[in-house]
Design a protein around this motif. Structure first.
Motif, mmCIF file in Angstrom:
data_model
loop_
_atom_site.group_PDB
_atom_site.id
_atom_site.type_symbol
_atom_site.label_atom_id
_atom_site.label_comp_id
_atom_site.label_asym_id
_atom_site.label_seq_id
_atom_site.Cartn_x
_atom_site.Cartn_y
_atom_site.Cartn_z
ATOM 1 N N GLY A 1 0.826 -1.211 0.000
ATOM 2 C CA GLY A 1 0.000 0.000 0.000
ATOM 3 C C GLY A 1 0.857 1.256 0.000
ATOM 4 O O GLY A 1 1.774 1.408 -0.810
ATOM 5 N N ALA A 2 0.567 2.167 0.931
ATOM 6 C CA ALA A 2 1.280 3.445 0.996
ATOM 7 C C ALA A 2 2.666 3.333 1.628
ATOM 8 O O ALA A 2 3.324 4.347 1.854
ATOM 9 C CB ALA A 2 0.448 4.459 1.750
ATOM 10 N N GLY A 3 3.078 2.125 1.946
ATOM 11 C CA GLY A 3 4.474 1.892 2.347
ATOM 12 C C GLY A 3 4.773 2.029 3.832
ATOM 13 O O GLY A 3 5.935 1.867 4.244
ATOM 14 N N TRP A 4 3.772 2.270 4.673
ATOM 15 C CA TRP A 4 4.086 2.537 6.078
ATOM 16 C C TRP A 4 4.652 1.318 6.803
ATOM 17 O O TRP A 4 5.473 1.456 7.713
ATOM 18 C CB TRP A 4 2.861 3.086 6.820
ATOM 19 N N SER A 5 4.238 0.122 6.416
ATOM 20 C CA SER A 5 4.801 -1.069 7.069
ATOM 21 C C SER A 5 6.272 -1.228 6.678
ATOM 22 O O SER A 5 7.122 -1.524 7.532
ATOM 23 C CB SER A 5 3.994 -2.317 6.701
ATOM 24 N N SER A 6 6.577 -0.994 5.403
ATOM 25 C CA SER A 6 7.980 -1.096 4.955
ATOM 26 C C SER A 6 8.818 -0.052 5.682
ATOM 27 O O SER A 6 9.939 -0.330 6.145
ATOM 28 C CB SER A 6 8.071 -0.844 3.444
ATOM 29 N N ILE A 7 8.280 1.155 5.803
ATOM 30 C CA ILE A 7 8.991 2.238 6.495
ATOM 31 C C ILE A 7 9.167 1.890 7.974
ATOM 32 O O ILE A 7 10.238 2.088 8.551
ATOM 33 C CB ILE A 7 8.215 3.569 6.333
ATOM 34 N N GLY A 8 8.108 1.330 8.572
ATOM 35 C CA GLY A 8 8.168 0.963 9.991
ATOM 36 C C GLY A 8 9.259 -0.073 10.259
ATOM 37 O O GLY A 8 10.005 0.036 11.232
ATOM 38 N N ILE B 1 1.617 2.805 -4.986
ATOM 39 C CA ILE B 1 3.078 2.791 -5.163
ATOM 40 C C ILE B 1 3.610 4.224 -5.224
ATOM 41 O O ILE B 1 4.627 4.552 -4.596
ATOM 42 C CB ILE B 1 3.445 1.992 -6.446
ATOM 43 N N ASP B 2 2.909 5.092 -5.945
ATOM 44 C CA ASP B 2 3.349 6.497 -6.037
ATOM 45 C C ASP B 2 3.344 7.141 -4.650
ATOM 46 O O ASP B 2 4.284 7.855 -4.276
ATOM 47 C CB ASP B 2 2.418 7.293 -6.967
ATOM 48 N N LEU B 3 2.276 6.882 -3.901
ATOM 49 C CA LEU B 3 2.172 7.450 -2.550
ATOM 50 C C LEU B 3 3.278 6.882 -1.647
ATOM 51 O O LEU B 3 3.899 7.610 -0.863
ATOM 52 C CB LEU B 3 0.785 7.113 -1.980
ATOM 53 N N ALA B 4 3.526 5.589 -1.791
ATOM 54 C CA ALA B 4 4.576 4.954 -0.981
ATOM 55 C C ALA B 4 5.930 5.610 -1.272
ATOM 56 O O ALA B 4 6.715 5.878 -0.349
ATOM 57 C CB ALA B 4 4.633 3.456 -1.267
ATOM 58 N N ARG B 5 6.188 5.905 -2.539
ATOM 59 C CA ARG B 5 7.492 6.527 -2.891
ATOM 60 C C ARG B 5 7.641 7.880 -2.210
ATOM 61 O O ARG B 5 8.708 8.205 -1.686
ATOM 62 C CB ARG B 5 7.625 6.664 -4.413
ATOM 63 N N VAL B 6 6.542 8.651 -2.186
ATOM 64 C CA VAL B 6 6.582 9.967 -1.518
ATOM 65 C C VAL B 6 6.848 9.755 -0.023
ATOM 66 O O VAL B 6 7.689 10.434 0.589
ATOM 67 C CB VAL B 6 5.245 10.721 -1.733
ATOM 68 N N ASN B 7 6.144 8.810 0.582
ATOM 69 C CA ASN B 7 6.308 8.575 2.025
ATOM 70 C C ASN B 7 7.718 8.085 2.374
ATOM 71 O O ASN B 7 8.291 8.484 3.386
ATOM 72 C CB ASN B 7 5.265 7.552 2.512
#
Ligand SMILES: C[S@@+](CC[C@H](N)C(=O)[O-])C[C@H]1O[C@@H](n2cnc3c(N)ncnc32)[C@H](O)[C@@H]1O
Length: 372
Positions: free
Chosen positions: A200-207, A227-233
């Motif tokens: 999704g928006a990448g928060w788990s990967s970031i976490g 994916i676009d949102l995840a890249r920004v995050n």
């Protein structure tokens, strides 16, 4: 709404109780949409400092129209969300002198993005879930699906917003440390590799990457906007060196690489081919990697008048998760309510020999470790 007659007539009593219940639920539904307005237009954030504001002051601070703001404030005060101060009749001619304030506990729930109690995104998620209503009705008639992207920005951002703090605060600091061998591997050298399926928006990967400063995380998702949102995050988190995201179907057998940990957070039930996705995850983990799934804590079995959480999960399922998972055919048609037995069946079909429920205590989610 009970009548004198209904006291003696069980059918009339049930009728009256049920109409009373629906009335109450209409109030709740309107409050959800009112919360959406207050969140999106910044009303709660403007009130979160504790200062009581008039409708004119709130309108000026949020660059909105006073008449609309006054109606919203009155709705929120009448509905016992905001507190109203001042002359009860002062709004008759215009903005009046009435002031409104947001009590601090509610401000945390409605306006503090860094709090684990932050729930404004739930309203956004529900608004997203009802966005493609016409397409949804059509899907019910013809058995097709409604594509994830048709739910739009509210679904995507509401989903991300609901899980963000949990992933940033708990995933790598509370939950994964409870899985000893995984924690040890993520903390050691050579740097571990993690595949985060349906990121999704990448928060788990970031976490995960923020909690374990050595690891490299690859996130995969089927939705381009996510994916676009995840890249920004990822960029805002300063993690572009160690977290990458790719547009890919989880059940794609051409996935590449070997990973020490393969995860799927709150997404397996959304997939049309969950067995294919689990097969891919098994392949990515190889003999040595760990596979961890987090999905909704549905009751073990269907139960009429079920727990509140099952009621909520079915709510999301009838509007979003089932139709999104029915777009690709053939589809497993799982829906949000993926009970443990269903996951065990999928895991077995994907070649896993064991499904362990991890002792991670969470009201909303259950954690599974798949082996073999
Ligand atoms: C409910 S969201 C969860 C997102 C994120 N894991 C989280 O917890 O916030 C489900 C995600 O699964 C993704 N998804 C659904 N089917 C997929 C598939 N076959 N392959 C990869 N991602 C998929 C969707 O695009 C969506 O981003």
């Amino acid at each position: 709404m009970s009548t004198q007659a209904s006291i003696y007539d069980p059918v009339a009593r049930d009728r009256d109780d049920f109409s009373e219940r629906l009335f109450g639920e209409a109030l709740g539904a309107f409050n959800i949409f009112s919360v959406y307005i207050g969140d999106r237009l910044g009303f709660y954030r403007a009130l979160a400092g504790g200062e009581a504001l008039t409708s004119g002051e709130l309108a000026r601070r949020t660059n909105t129209h006073e008449r609309y703001v006054r109606e919203w404030l009155e709705h929120q005060a009448t509905s016992c969300v905001l507190e109203a101060h001042g002359n009860a009749s002062s709004a008759g001619n215009g903005s009046g002198e009435r002031h409104y304030s947001l009590p601090p506990g509610r401000a945390e729930v409605l306006a503090d993005r860094e709090s684990l109690s932050y729930m404004a995104p739930l309203a956004q998620l529900i608004v997203g879930a009802v966005t493609p209503l016409d397409a949804l009705l059509e899907a019910y008639r013809n058995g097709g699906g409604v594509a994830y992207h048709d739910y739009g920005v509210n679904l995507r951002e509401g989903q991300a917003g609901m899980n963000r703090q949990m992933f940033l605060q708990q995933l790598g600091h509370e939950w994964l440390p409870q899985v000893e061998d995984v924690h040890a591997r993520l903390s050691s050298d050579p740097p571990a590799r993690v595949a985060d399926i349906g990121c999704g928006a990448g928060w788990s990967s970031i976490g995960i990457a923020s909690a374990y400063p050595k690891v490299q995380v690859d996130g995969y998702d089927l939705d381009q906007a996510s994916i676009d949102l995840a890249r920004v995050n990822i960029q805002s988190a300063g993690l572009s060196e160690r977290v990458r995201v790719f547009l890919r179907d989880a059940s794609d057998p051409d996935q590449y690489g070997r990973y020490d940990l393969v995860t799927a957070f709150e997404c397996l039930h959304d997939m049309s081919n969950p067995v294919g996705a689990l097969r891919t995850m098994r392949m990515l983990a190889g003999e040595r990697g760990a596979v961890i799934i987090m999905d909704e804590r549905a009751m073990e079995e269907f139960q009429p008048c079920g727990e509140a959480l099952d009621q909520l999960l079915y709510g999301f399922s009838i509007l979003h998760c089932l139709p999104a998972g029915m777009v690709e055919q053939p589809s497993a048609g799982t829906g949000t309510v993926m009970r443990p037995d269903k996951l065990r069946t999928y895991a077995q079909q994907a070649g896993f020999s064991q499904v362990e429920i991890l002792p991670i205590d969470h009201f909303f989610f259950r954690f599974y470790r798949l082996r073999g």
